[in-house]
Design an enzyme around this catalytic site. Structure first.
Site, short mmCIF file in Angstrom:
data_model
loop_
_atom_site.label_atom_id
_atom_site.label_comp_id
_atom_site.label_asym_id
_atom_site.label_seq_id
_atom_site.Cartn_x
_atom_site.Cartn_y
_atom_site.Cartn_z
N ASP A 122 44.42 122.28 124.56
CA ASP A 122 45.14 121.74 123.41
C ASP A 122 44.48 120.43 123.00
O ASP A 122 44.47 119.47 123.76
CB ASP A 122 46.61 121.50 123.81
N VAL A 123 43.91 120.39 121.79
CA VAL A 123 43.17 119.21 121.36
C VAL A 123 44.08 118.02 121.09
O VAL A 123 43.60 116.90 120.91
CB VAL A 123 42.31 119.49 120.11
N TYR A 140 52.87 120.41 107.38
CA TYR A 140 51.48 120.87 107.24
C TYR A 140 50.72 120.03 106.22
O TYR A 140 49.61 119.55 106.49
CB TYR A 140 51.48 122.34 106.80
#
Length: 326
Positions: free
Chosen positions: A57-58, A146
């Site tokens: 997971d970045v 988003y």
């Protein structure tokens, strides 16, 4: 052999980028936490010596030993169904994930390209959308998780470019379609294809007069590759400017599949953009790029891809477990 890190590598667009960089002779490090990605999209690359996969997971610290020449940050939920189910993760990958990768680019003296999207324009009041348009976005609406993640991504990328002299690129991606899209992820092309192939009526939200501009995956990857290799550091729109209404597109799918489904209409979701069409003047001038695949040609290819799926895959609904991703 130059080395590239591609995040979101098991996703639709990320997997096609892996293919392209392998073809270009790069050593590819593919990174994905598999929340929305799928290993089947890159499993054909696993036997290659110049390819490795890291399940990570970045949004957490990212470490890559040795040299690194390029970073392509494509990790993010990309469909409304996903980012409305995992809003916090969506914000984290756009903010913390981008911060971590910019830090890695600074440490490695690597060039980084980040994947923004046309969602930075929100529900635009300017048509078509050029890179100079600042957008019409609701930060507190359901899509804000988003939209604002991408807008923050652009802001922090430019801050690292200006303050730390990090070599950065920003691509603004417009609606893209092709093989490896998930049938039930809520995006227009796979949604219509899945409904048509299952013999269901096609669902159009609103009255169908809202517009989209669809870019075939091969064209999108080519534009991204050219931008990475260019010297241009401001955002660049990559998309197909050929605009169509959602209703017209639904009718195209029904005609293509030779089915007799009806179009049914449902209420338009809050903050859903009514227009989406890129101004690609900069891409033409700076990159010498413009789409080569017509919508009719591209949709036919995608139809053949979806038609080749098993009956079980066509009927499968999304049952991803997002419970741990608070």
């Amino acid at each position: 052999m130059k080395k590239v890190l591609i995040t979101g590598a098991a996703g639709f667009l990320g997997s096609h980028l892996c293919d392209r960089f392998i073809k270009e002779g790069y050593y590819v490090i593919a990174m994905d936490n598999l929340i929305t990605g799928d290993l089947k999209n890159i499993e054909h690359l696993f036997p290659l010596e110049q390819f490795e996969f890291q399940h990570h997971d970045v949004s957490k610290f990212v470490h890559i030993p040795g040299k690194l020449d390029y970073i392509l940050h494509f990790a993010s939920p990309a469909s409304p169904i996903d980012y409305l189910k995992i809003p916090i993760e969506t914000l984290k990958v756009g903010s913390l994930g981008t911060l971590n990768l910019l830090g890695l680019a600074k440490e490695k003296n690597a060039r980084i390209l980040v994947a923004s999207t046309s969602e930075v324009y929100g529900d635009p009041l300017v048509h078509p959308q050029s890179e100079e348009y600042y957008g019409n976005v609701s930060p507190i609406g359901p899509r804000g998780v988003y939209d604002e993640a991408k807008r923050f991504m652009e802001s922090i990328t430019m801050a690292y470019h200006r303050f730390h002299n990090v070599d950065t690129r920003i691509v603004r991606i417009f609606n893209t379609y092709g093989s490896r899209m998930r049938l039930n992820d809520g995006r227009v092309v796979p949604a219509f294809m899945g409904q048509a192939l299952r013999g269901e009526d096609l669902t159009v939200f609103g009255d169908g007069s809202q517009t989209r501009s669809f870019c075939y995956i091969d064209d999108q990857v080519e534009g991204i590759y050219r931008l990475l290799k260019s010297d241009y550091t401001d955002p660049v729109n990559i998309g197909n400017p050929h605009e169509t209404t959602i209703k017209e597109f639904a009718e195209e799918i029904i005609k293509l599949t030779g089915t007799d489904q009806k179009i049914i209409y449902k209420p338009l979701p809050k903050d859903d953009p009514l227009q989406r069409q890129p101004d690609i003047s900069k891409a033409k001038e700076i990159l010498g790029w413009q789409p080569q695949v017509s919508r009719a040609e591209g949709i036919k290819k995608v139809y053949e891809y979806f038609k080749s799926l098993s009956p079980e895959e066509l009927q499968k609904k999304e049952h991803r477990d997002f419970s741990a991703n608070k």
